[in-house]
Design a protein around this motif. Structure first.
Motif, PDB file in Angstrom:
ATOM      1  N   VAL A  25       0.849  -1.185   0.000  1.00  0.00           N
ATOM      2  CA  VAL A  25       0.000   0.000   0.000  1.00  0.00           C
ATOM      3  C   VAL A  25       0.892   1.245   0.000  1.00  0.00           C
ATOM      4  N   HIS A  26       0.497   2.271  -0.736  1.00  0.00           N
ATOM      5  CA  HIS A  26       1.267   3.516  -0.794  1.00  0.00           C
ATOM      6  C   HIS A  26       1.301   4.192   0.567  1.00  0.00           C
ATOM      7  N   ARG A  27       2.351   4.932   0.819  1.00  0.00           N
ATOM      8  CA  ARG A  27       2.575   5.567   2.113  1.00  0.00           C
ATOM      9  C   ARG A  27       1.385   6.414   2.595  1.00  0.00           C
ATOM     10  N   ALA A  28       0.853   7.262   1.733  1.00  0.00           N
ATOM     11  CA  ALA A  28      -0.275   8.111   2.130  1.00  0.00           C
ATOM     12  C   ALA A  28      -1.477   7.260   2.548  1.00  0.00           C
ATOM     13  N   ASP A  29      -1.679   6.155   1.847  1.00  0.00           N
ATOM     14  CA  ASP A  29      -2.790   5.267   2.184  1.00  0.00           C
ATOM     15  C   ASP A  29      -2.522   4.506   3.482  1.00  0.00           C
ATOM     16  N   LEU A  30      -1.246   4.179   3.741  1.00  0.00           N
ATOM     17  CA  LEU A  30      -0.896   3.528   5.001  1.00  0.00           C
ATOM     18  C   LEU A  30      -1.271   4.428   6.180  1.00  0.00           C
ATOM     19  N   LEU A  82      -4.124   3.711   8.955  1.00  0.00           N
ATOM     20  CA  LEU A  82      -3.748   3.724  10.361  1.00  0.00           C
ATOM     21  C   LEU A  82      -4.580   4.747  11.131  1.00  0.00           C
ATOM     22  N   LEU A  83      -4.811   5.895  10.534  1.00  0.00           N
ATOM     23  CA  LEU A  83      -5.630   6.916  11.175  1.00  0.00           C
ATOM     24  C   LEU A  83      -7.058   6.427  11.386  1.00  0.00           C
ATOM     25  N   ARG A  84      -7.588   5.763  10.373  1.00  0.00           N
ATOM     26  CA  ARG A  84      -8.957   5.238  10.483  1.00  0.00           C
ATOM     27  C   ARG A  84      -9.056   4.188  11.597  1.00  0.00           C
ATOM     28  N   GLU A  85      -8.109   3.244  11.620  1.00  0.00           N
ATOM     29  CA  GLU A  85      -8.134   2.191  12.635  1.00  0.00           C
ATOM     30  C   GLU A  85      -7.956   2.760  14.044  1.00  0.00           C
TER      31      GLU A  85
END
Length: 96
Positions: free
Chosen positions: A42-47, A51-54
Motif C-alpha cells: 500500500v502507498h505511504r499516504a494510504d498507510l 492507520l488513522l482510520r483504525e
C-alpha cells in the motif's frame, strides 16, 4: 480545559499523523498489522490514512482490539470442543 471531545479527538489525530510522518513504511505496515490490517504493497499516504482510520475507530469506540477478540473466540471454541469431548467420553463410559 474547556475542550470538547471532538476537539480532543482532532488534536489526537493531528499528533498521531505528525508522529507517523517520521516513521518508515515498514513501521507503518507493522503498526497496521497490530490492528489486523494488511498494509503490504500500500502507498505511504494510504498507510497513514488506514492507520488513522483504525486508531480513530479504536479511540472513539473503546472496543476490544481485534487480536484480543480473536484470542477470546479461540479460547471459547477450545472450551466448547473440550466440553463436548468430555461429555461424550463420560456418556460412553458410564452408559456403556
Amino acid at each position: 480545559s474547556g475542550s470538547t471531545k471532538g476537539e480532543l479527538l482532532l488534536e489526537s489525530r493531528r499528533q498521531w499523523i505528525e508522529e507517523w510522518k517520521t516513521w518508515d513504511d515498514a513501521r507503518l505496515v507493522k503498526e497496521l498489522r497490530r490492528y489486523g490490517v494488511d498494509g503490504q504493497g500500500v502507498h505511504r499516504a494510504d498507510l497513514i490514512e488506514l492507520l488513522l482510520r483504525e486508531k480513530t475507530e479504536r479511540h472513539t469506540a473503546g472496543r476490544c482490539p481485534r487480536q484480543r477478540l480473536q484470542v477470546l473466540c479461540m479460547a471459547v471454541a477450545g472450551l466448547a470442543i473440550a466440553g463436548t469431548f468430555t461429555g461424550t467420553v463420560v456418556a460412553l463410559t458410564s452408559g456403556g
